[in-house]
Design an enzyme around this catalytic site. Sequence first.
Site, PDB file in Angstrom:
ATOM      1  N   CYS A 316       0.922  -1.115   0.022  1.00 51.85           N
ATOM      2  CA  CYS A 316      -0.053  -0.144  -0.172  1.00 51.85           C
ATOM      3  C   CYS A 316       0.897   1.170   0.175  1.00 51.85           C
ATOM      4  CB  CYS A 316      -1.063   0.172   1.129  1.00 51.85           C
ATOM      5  SG  CYS A 316      -1.603  -1.649   1.818  1.00 51.85           S
ATOM      6  N   ARG A 345       5.890 -11.689   5.409  1.00 49.20           N
ATOM      7  CA  ARG A 345       5.431 -11.649   6.626  1.00 49.20           C
ATOM      8  C   ARG A 345       5.964 -12.739   7.499  1.00 49.20           C
ATOM      9  NH1 ARG A 345      -0.635 -10.225   4.815  1.00 49.20           N
ATOM     10  NH2 ARG A 345      -0.324  -8.527   3.417  1.00 49.20           N
ATOM     11  N   GLN A 363       1.366 -11.022  -3.681  1.00 48.28           N
ATOM     12  CA  GLN A 363      -0.181 -10.679  -3.580  1.00 48.28           C
ATOM     13  C   GLN A 363      -0.671 -10.110  -4.872  1.00 48.28           C
ATOM     14  OE1 GLN A 363       0.032  -7.569  -0.261  1.00 48.28           O
ATOM     15  NE2 GLN A 363      -1.721  -8.765   0.397  1.00 48.28           N
ATOM     16  N   ASP A 365      -2.335  -7.554  -5.896  1.00 47.61           N
ATOM     17  CA  ASP A 365      -2.689  -6.406  -5.243  1.00 47.61           C
ATOM     18  C   ASP A 365      -3.370  -5.361  -5.959  1.00 47.61           C
ATOM     19  OD1 ASP A 365      -3.266  -5.184  -2.650  1.00 47.61           O
ATOM     20  OD2 ASP A 365      -1.205  -4.804  -2.073  1.00 47.61           O
ATOM     21  N   HIS A 367      -5.006  -0.829  -5.755  1.00 47.77           N
ATOM     22  CA  HIS A 367      -5.432   0.112  -4.861  1.00 47.77           C
ATOM     23  C   HIS A 367      -6.330   0.957  -5.688  1.00 47.77           C
ATOM     24  CE1 HIS A 367      -2.283  -1.504  -2.277  1.00 47.77           C
ATOM     25  NE2 HIS A 367      -3.035  -1.108  -1.163  1.00 47.77           N
ATOM     26  N   LYS A 447     -14.829  -4.327   5.180  1.00 43.75           N
ATOM     27  CA  LYS A 447     -14.440  -5.189   4.196  1.00 43.75           C
ATOM     28  C   LYS A 447     -15.404  -6.342   3.734  1.00 43.75           C
ATOM     29  CE  LYS A 447     -11.907  -8.692   6.857  1.00 43.75           C
ATOM     30  NZ  LYS A 447     -11.034  -9.589   6.626  1.00 43.75           N
ATOM     31  N   HIS A 493      -8.549  -1.117  -1.049  1.00 45.78           N
ATOM     32  CA  HIS A 493      -7.630  -2.121  -1.165  1.00 45.78           C
ATOM     33  C   HIS A 493      -8.180  -3.326  -1.639  1.00 45.78           C
ATOM     34  CE1 HIS A 493      -4.640  -0.273   1.866  1.00 45.78           C
ATOM     35  NE2 HIS A 493      -5.806   0.390   2.157  1.00 45.78           N
TER      36      HIS A 493
HETATM   37 ZN   LIG Z   1      -3.227  -2.271   0.603  1.00 49.58          ZN
END
Ligand SMILES: [Zn+2]
Length: 623
Positions: A316, A345, A363, A365, A367, A447, A493
Amino acid sequence: MSGEELRGFLRKIRAVAVKVEGQLRDLVSVNDLSDESVIEPVSLDSTEGLEIYRHSTSHVMAHAVKDLFPGTMVAIGPATDEGFYYDFDMERALTPEDLEKIEKRMKDIIKKNSPFLRKEIRRDEANEFFRRMGEDYKVEIVEEIEDDHVSVYEEDGFVDLCRGPHLPSTGYIKAFKLLSIAGAYWRGDERNKMLQRIYGTAFADKAQVREYLDFLEEVKKRDHRRLGKALDLFSINEEIGPGLILWHPDGALIRKTIEDFWRDEHLKADYKLLYTPHIAKLNLWERSGHLDFYRENMYSPMEVEGINYELKPMNCPFHIAIFKSGLRSYRELPIRYEELGTVYRFERSGVLHGLLRVRGFTQDDAHIFCREDQIEEEILNVLDFTLFVLRTFGFDRYDIYLSTRPEKYVGSLDSWERATNALKMALDNKGLAYKIDPGEGVFYGPKIDIKVKDSLMRQWQCSTIQVDFNNPERFDVTYRGADGKEHKPIMIHRALMGSLERFFGILIEHYAGAFPLWLAPVQMAVITVAERHIEFAGEVLRGFKRSGIRAEPYFENEKVGYKIRQVSVRKVPYSVIIGDKEIESGLLPLRKRGGQQSGPYLPEDLVSGLAEEIGDRRLKLAL
Ligand SMILES: [Zn+2]
Ligand SMILES: [Zn+2]
């Protein structure tokens, strides 16, 4: 209703316990109740009932283990979603033969049909009792209980510290099976002693146990760790480190196919592609709030020229930096950034599991920065997109959850309500059924989670769509509004597959390694009968390859049957076998995975048929 009538009724509906004023209690406790009490029967067909049934079975197992192996200390024995377990501290290393012995002893205990008797005793009495019995783990648990009194249950001389409730008597247990033995640290902490855990399951009848054992057999066959090795897709190397995935050529080819599809579809949907680094200064993670909310999942920083850097746990902040690299006007919004971003992680080595739980993963991912009046439409787009991607990979069954404001949150109540409503409206608008997960939102916003169901109807959490007002605030992200003033955008996200590693693991199990044509690393095997056929087969192979079909030669000097077996072990979707007849006629018979034959075809017809099958996937879904 008299006490006798009530008990008769409870038996009839297969009650195993009751709820009195909403509290779970032993079935026998109805005898002591006043007439005014509100009683709710808990039947074996309910989740709670089955849990009590299974937990009671775990008591019987502990009883049997103590009988057979004197000196064993018992730890804890809860019910699980699929059965139960109990942890034991004992000298002997348990073997599968021991499980049979324990099962036999359990059957004797069940046959005796002894009642589970509840007793409430003072805490110090319990402490004294378990100390005398040498049950160190129970003593430790008793010492942590704050109440003055604790409950213990006794069944034919076996006493266990337990809140209950339990079945009325051991004879209620009709069908169970002990499944496996595993090591488990006391309290799940690797600094503590490793105990021996026995897993088992119990159902209302024997047919259900058998059905469950068949299911387990199927799960084992599909285990992605086993198939990953058998199909040479990936590995984890102790020398490199646990939880770090090595993608082998065939696995990498599948990943590339997934990535190509993913990026192409994102570009079509007006996302902009990004790449960002794997490390960043520690200060960045302080500003993002990760150091406060996420520290235990992050690795230790590394020092570079006197400044601390950190492996990224999320993408992010990088996307925010790119958004902030220029002045943004309300006319440009929404801006959608996408990245297959690799993050790291920390996960304890004890919880790592093949591809499903790892330490480094990529990910899928994205945004989205948008105005508040655009949230609902963006959520709608993301929902459509998510379901399209999931369907493409063969998942058309899923459960949707809407997670609302948790106890610890940032932002105003008003903005939480608006964001939650936007998510709700989008789901309602699409006519999608969903469940509310109260308090399960992220600290920065509500979410939507989508859990897919695989071919065995197992649920996997993959997609997540999160609304965030916090990060734009923290990072002072703004755009110029129509009024000429600075405004804060909303950030969404979202990840559709979750991570490539985990999604790959799920795909392997979903398809049992027999990937559909478009994903298969090798789509076509070209097999020769004898050496004299190699030249012609080579031309056929090159033809396939030039057409973009992933074809491989099986030209070795081996029997055809042996080569067909190799191809079938590798789960290649199609093969052609080339002998004298094929060279004479120029026509190729097609062999499908599983053995089904068709054709013969002209090579060009074969290629266009395959191209259509590969292309079909997108054509059908683009409608
Ligand atoms: Zn994010
Ligand atoms: Zn119990």
